[in-house]
Scaffold this motif. Structure first.
Motif, PDB file in Angstrom:
ATOM      1  N   UNK A   1       0.823  -1.208   0.000  1.00 12.85           N
ATOM      2  CA  UNK A   1       0.000   0.000   0.000  1.00 12.85           C
ATOM      3  C   UNK A   1       0.858   1.258   0.000  1.00 12.85           C
ATOM      4  N   UNK A   2       1.932   1.244   0.795  1.00 11.88           N
ATOM      5  CA  UNK A   2       2.801   2.413   0.887  1.00 11.88           C
ATOM      6  C   UNK A   2       3.486   2.705  -0.444  1.00 11.88           C
ATOM      7  N   UNK A   3       4.066   1.673  -1.065  1.00  6.55           N
ATOM      8  CA  UNK A   3       4.761   1.857  -2.336  1.00  6.55           C
ATOM      9  C   UNK A   3       3.779   2.232  -3.440  1.00  6.55           C
ATOM     10  N   UNK A   4       2.629   1.578  -3.469  1.00  8.79           N
ATOM     11  CA  UNK A   4       1.628   1.877  -4.502  1.00  8.79           C
ATOM     12  C   UNK A   4       1.131   3.306  -4.381  1.00  8.79           C
ATOM     13  N   UNK A   5       0.946   3.771  -3.140  1.00  5.67           N
ATOM     14  CA  UNK A   5       0.513   5.159  -2.939  1.00  5.67           C
ATOM     15  C   UNK A   5       1.562   6.126  -3.448  1.00  5.67           C
ATOM     16  N   UNK A   6       2.841   5.824  -3.209  1.00 10.06           N
ATOM     17  CA  UNK A   6       3.910   6.674  -3.737  1.00 10.06           C
ATOM     18  C   UNK A   6       3.889   6.713  -5.254  1.00 10.06           C
ATOM     19  N   UNK A   7       3.703   5.544  -5.875  1.00 12.37           N
ATOM     20  CA  UNK A   7       3.754   5.468  -7.338  1.00 12.37           C
ATOM     21  C   UNK A   7       2.638   6.275  -7.983  1.00 12.37           C
ATOM     22  N   UNK A   8       1.536   6.477  -7.263  1.00 15.76           N
ATOM     23  CA  UNK A   8       0.398   7.211  -7.813  1.00 15.76           C
ATOM     24  C   UNK A   8       0.368   8.673  -7.378  1.00 15.76           C
ATOM     25  N   UNK A   9       1.286   9.056  -6.508  1.00 18.70           N
ATOM     26  CA  UNK A   9       1.254  10.411  -5.954  1.00 18.70           C
ATOM     27  C   UNK A   9       1.841  11.422  -6.941  1.00 18.70           C
ATOM     28  N   UNK A  10       1.569  12.693  -6.664  1.00 21.28           N
ATOM     29  CA  UNK A  10       2.098  13.756  -7.519  1.00 21.28           C
ATOM     30  C   UNK A  10       3.617  13.825  -7.430  1.00 21.28           C
ATOM     31  N   UNK A  11       4.177  13.434  -6.278  1.00 20.27           N
ATOM     32  CA  UNK A  11       5.628  13.429  -6.099  1.00 20.27           C
ATOM     33  C   UNK A  11       6.047  12.119  -5.432  1.00 20.27           C
ATOM     34  N   UNK A  12       6.417  11.109  -6.212  1.00 25.49           N
ATOM     35  CA  UNK A  12       6.802   9.815  -5.634  1.00 25.49           C
ATOM     36  C   UNK A  12       8.053   9.854  -4.771  1.00 25.49           C
ATOM     37  N   UNK A  13       8.776  10.976  -4.755  1.00 25.95           N
ATOM     38  CA  UNK A  13       9.949  11.090  -3.890  1.00 25.95           C
ATOM     39  C   UNK A  13       9.590  11.475  -2.461  1.00 25.95           C
ATOM     40  N   UNK A  14       8.305  11.688  -2.213  1.00 21.94           N
ATOM     41  CA  UNK A  14       7.836  11.998  -0.867  1.00 21.94           C
ATOM     42  C   UNK A  14       7.188  10.752  -0.285  1.00 21.94           C
ATOM     43  N   UNK A  15       7.505  10.455   0.962  1.00 18.11           N
ATOM     44  CA  UNK A  15       6.999   9.238   1.593  1.00 18.11           C
ATOM     45  C   UNK A  15       5.490   9.277   1.714  1.00 18.11           C
ATOM     46  N   UNK A  16       4.865   8.144   1.379  1.00 19.81           N
ATOM     47  CA  UNK A  16       3.436   7.987   1.601  1.00 19.81           C
ATOM     48  C   UNK A  16       3.251   7.315   2.950  1.00 19.81           C
ATOM     49  N   UNK A  17       2.301   7.765   3.749  1.00 22.37           N
ATOM     50  CA  UNK A  17       2.108   7.163   5.069  1.00 22.37           C
ATOM     51  C   UNK A  17       1.705   5.703   4.974  1.00 22.37           C
ATOM     52  N   UNK A  18       2.304   4.875   5.831  1.00 22.67           N
ATOM     53  CA  UNK A  18       1.956   3.452   5.878  1.00 22.67           C
ATOM     54  C   UNK A  18       0.763   3.302   6.819  1.00 22.67           C
ATOM     55  N   UNK A  19      -0.427   3.410   6.262  1.00 24.00           N
ATOM     56  CA  UNK A  19      -1.645   3.403   7.064  1.00 24.00           C
ATOM     57  C   UNK A  19      -2.300   2.037   6.998  1.00 24.00           C
ATOM     58  N   UNK A  20      -2.701   1.543   8.149  1.00 28.32           N
ATOM     59  CA  UNK A  20      -3.407   0.263   8.234  1.00 28.32           C
ATOM     60  C   UNK A  20      -4.890   0.522   7.999  1.00 28.32           C
ATOM     61  N   UNK A  21      -5.430   0.124   6.839  1.00 25.91           N
ATOM     62  CA  UNK A  21      -6.827   0.395   6.546  1.00 25.91           C
ATOM     63  C   UNK A  21      -7.786  -0.424   7.416  1.00 25.91           C
ATOM     64  N   UNK A  22      -7.273  -1.487   8.019  1.00 25.89           N
ATOM     65  CA  UNK A  22      -8.135  -2.326   8.833  1.00 25.89           C
ATOM     66  C   UNK A  22      -8.146  -1.892  10.299  1.00 25.89           C
ATOM     67  N   UNK A  23      -7.410  -0.820  10.582  1.00 29.45           N
ATOM     68  CA  UNK A  23      -7.475  -0.230  11.909  1.00 29.45           C
ATOM     69  C   UNK A  23      -6.828  -1.053  13.004  1.00 29.45           C
TER      70      UNK A  23
END
Length: 218
Positions: free
Chosen positions: A192-214
């Protein structure tokens, strides 16, 4: 190849993901290696479905068990084919750090236009070789020092202090898997973290590793 796919391939910048996977003998018990194999296969398959004009996920796997070696050379996730790992030998983590540094600093393998790499360390034990100098060299290297890093300690014998030093941030979290099934959950988080980066406007910025299942117990 369609014109759109050809344009995407040419325009997208590589986003390298390198997994350093412990395959020492202790990983052969309690379903650990089986869970790791399943998790790696699922992650690579998920990366194959990611397509963006900015970033193209590339993946490599370095293993350390008895000796350190490149199990999967760095390549586009869409072209990667997974072969299952076995477990054997000691835990030469230092040698794995050296291989990782060599890989990410090789401009022929990771071109200058690539995004910051992601390095993922997974271990259930303690290093059985010299590792401090190798880790220091990795963290002081141009790309190794800038890489996003995640770490998973498997079981009670894993050396959390070493994994924390790999993260090089006292506030960064070393995830924990007390059971084999939790290895898959960690890699779902990585995906999820890597995929979020790949889709972000700036993939050089870390995407938060969020647990969707809480609240995964990692």
């Amino acid at each position: 190849m369609s014109k759109l796919k050809e344009f995407t391939t040419q325009a997208a910048r590589p986003l390298p993901v390198v997994v350093l996977a412990d395959v020492s003998g202790s990983m052969g018990v309690e379903g650990k290696i089986q869970s790791l194999n399943l998790a790696m296969r699922e992650m690579i398959d998920a990366f194959k479905d990611e397509s963006d004009l900015r970033a193209e996920i590339h993946v490599s796997v370095i293993t350390f068990g008895g000796k350190a070696s490149v199990h999967l050379p760095l390549r586009r996730a869409s072209e990667a084919s997974w072969s299952d790992l076995g477990a054997n030998g000691g835990t030469p983590m230092g040698s794995a750090f050296e291989l990782a540094r060599t890989l990410v600093e090789d401009r022929n393998t990771v071109p200058g236009r690539a995004y910051r790499p992601t390095l993922i360390l997974v271990s259930d034990g303690q290093p059985t070789d010299e590792w401090k100098l190798q880790l220091d060299a990795l963290l002081k290297s141009e790309r190794g020092g800038k890489a996003f890093r995640m770490a998973l300690a498997i079981g009670p014998d894993a050396d959390h202090a070493v994994l924390q030093e790999f993260l090089a941030n006292p506030e960064a979290r070393v995830y924990r898997a007390d059971e084999a099934r939790q290895i898959r959950k960690f890699f779902q988080l990585v995906t999820m973290s890597v995929s979020a980066r790949s889709r972000s406007a700036n993939p050089n910025v870390a995407a938060p590793a969020v647990d969707p299942n809480g609240g995964w117990d990692l």
